[in-house]
Design a protein around this motif. Structure first.
Motif, PDB file in Angstrom:
ATOM      1  N   MET A 186      50.622  32.917  33.646  1.00  0.00           N
ATOM      2  CA  MET A 186      51.317  32.187  34.707  1.00  0.00           C
ATOM      3  C   MET A 186      50.964  32.773  36.068  1.00  0.00           C
ATOM      4  N   GLY A 187      50.982  31.903  37.064  1.00  0.00           N
ATOM      5  CA  GLY A 187      50.649  32.376  38.398  1.00  0.00           C
ATOM      6  C   GLY A 187      51.500  31.721  39.469  1.00  0.00           C
ATOM      7  N   TRP A 188      51.550  32.387  40.597  1.00  0.00           N
ATOM      8  CA  TRP A 188      52.178  31.844  41.797  1.00  0.00           C
ATOM      9  C   TRP A 188      51.099  31.580  42.840  1.00  0.00           C
ATOM     10  N   PHE A 189      51.231  30.459  43.509  1.00  0.00           N
ATOM     11  CA  PHE A 189      50.368  30.080  44.617  1.00  0.00           C
ATOM     12  C   PHE A 189      51.262  29.708  45.791  1.00  0.00           C
ATOM     13  N   ARG A 190      50.657  29.640  46.977  1.00  0.00           N
ATOM     14  CA  ARG A 190      51.418  29.216  48.140  1.00  0.00           C
ATOM     15  C   ARG A 190      50.544  28.384  49.065  1.00  0.00           C
ATOM     16  N   GLN A 191      51.214  27.536  49.836  1.00  0.00           N
ATOM     17  CA  GLN A 191      50.517  26.719  50.824  1.00  0.00           C
ATOM     18  C   GLN A 191      51.299  26.756  52.114  1.00  0.00           C
ATOM     19  N   GLY A 192      50.730  27.427  53.114  1.00  0.00           N
ATOM     20  CA  GLY A 192      51.362  27.508  54.419  1.00  0.00           C
ATOM     21  C   GLY A 192      51.064  26.275  55.253  1.00  0.00           C
ATOM     22  N   PRO A 193      51.757  26.111  56.368  1.00  0.00           N
ATOM     23  CA  PRO A 193      51.548  24.941  57.234  1.00  0.00           C
ATOM     24  C   PRO A 193      50.103  24.855  57.696  1.00  0.00           C
ATOM     25  N   GLY A 194      49.467  23.727  57.420  1.00  0.00           N
ATOM     26  CA  GLY A 194      48.095  23.520  57.851  1.00  0.00           C
ATOM     27  C   GLY A 194      47.064  24.344  57.123  1.00  0.00           C
ATOM     28  N   LYS A 195      47.454  24.937  56.005  1.00  0.00           N
ATOM     29  CA  LYS A 195      46.536  25.807  55.261  1.00  0.00           C
ATOM     30  C   LYS A 195      46.301  25.273  53.861  1.00  0.00           C
ATOM     31  N   GLU A 196      45.238  25.744  53.241  1.00  0.00           N
ATOM     32  CA  GLU A 196      44.977  25.389  51.857  1.00  0.00           C
ATOM     33  C   GLU A 196      45.847  26.235  50.928  1.00  0.00           C
ATOM     34  N   ARG A 197      46.074  25.711  49.739  1.00  0.00           N
ATOM     35  CA  ARG A 197      46.833  26.457  48.756  1.00  0.00           C
ATOM     36  C   ARG A 197      46.044  27.697  48.336  1.00  0.00           C
ATOM     37  N   GLN A 198      46.747  28.828  48.227  1.00  0.00           N
ATOM     38  CA  GLN A 198      46.065  30.071  47.902  1.00  0.00           C
ATOM     39  C   GLN A 198      46.778  30.820  46.783  1.00  0.00           C
ATOM     40  N   PHE A 199      46.017  31.583  46.044  1.00  0.00           N
ATOM     41  CA  PHE A 199      46.538  32.391  44.955  1.00  0.00           C
ATOM     42  C   PHE A 199      47.389  33.527  45.499  1.00  0.00           C
ATOM     43  N   VAL A 200      48.501  33.815  44.809  1.00  0.00           N
ATOM     44  CA  VAL A 200      49.377  34.921  45.199  1.00  0.00           C
ATOM     45  C   VAL A 200      49.404  36.000  44.110  1.00  0.00           C
ATOM     46  N   ALA A 201      49.710  35.588  42.884  1.00  0.00           N
ATOM     47  CA  ALA A 201      49.844  36.572  41.805  1.00  0.00           C
ATOM     48  C   ALA A 201      49.751  35.882  40.455  1.00  0.00           C
ATOM     49  N   ALA A 202      49.374  36.642  39.433  1.00  0.00           N
ATOM     50  CA  ALA A 202      49.321  36.130  38.066  1.00  0.00           C
ATOM     51  C   ALA A 202      49.820  37.187  37.105  1.00  0.00           C
ATOM     52  N   ILE A 203      50.302  36.721  35.963  1.00  0.00           N
ATOM     53  CA  ILE A 203      50.782  37.633  34.927  1.00  0.00           C
ATOM     54  C   ILE A 203      50.354  37.078  33.575  1.00  0.00           C
ATOM     55  N   ASN A 204      49.854  37.954  32.716  1.00  0.00           N
ATOM     56  CA  ASN A 204      49.353  37.470  31.437  1.00  0.00           C
ATOM     57  C   ASN A 204      50.501  37.116  30.500  1.00  0.00           C
TER      58      ASN A 204
END
Length: 120
Positions: free
Chosen positions: A34-52
């Motif tokens: 599982m992973g977390w991603f984020r998308q800031g204002p005017g930005k592309e979605r980016q990887f934050v963290a993952a856990i097996n």
């Protein structure tokens, strides 16, 4: 197909903390990375963290190392993101999904996300 619901976002001052949750339904949660991603204002979605799948291996983006911690509870079909020492640049909509651990490539569908706003 796994369905995901994120929660826990909100408005916080710089230096504060939030804990995000993502509850999964359908599929076999305990077998997924599982992973977390984020998308800031005017930005592309980016990887934050993952856990097996077992929760013993974690992978973080450089910009959150030492501040964010990903964890999971397979009995509750839930993955968490503890966010400490938040900065205004952390403002974004945060999403969880299934992810390929090594490449950090998202594999599944996206939930509605949860808004995190950090004020200076």
């Amino acid at each position: 197909q796994v369905q995901l619901v994120e929660s826990g976002g909100g408005l916080v001052q710089a230096g504060g903390s939030l804990r995000l949750s993502c509850v999964a339904s359908g599929g076999t949660f305990g077998s997924y990375t599982m992973g977390w991603f984020r998308q800031g204002p005017g930005k592309e979605r980016q990887f934050v963290a993952a856990i097996n799948w077992s929760g013993v291996r974690m992978n973080y983006a450089d910009f959150v190392k030492g501040r964010f911690t990903i964890s999971r509870d397979n009995a509750k079909n839930t993955v968490y993101l503890q966010m400490n020492n938040l900065k205004p640049e952390d403002t974004a909509v945060y999403y969880c999904t299934t992810v390929e651990y090594t490449t950090k490539r998202p594999l599944g569908s996206w939930g509605q996300g949860t808004q995190v706003t950090v004020s200076s």
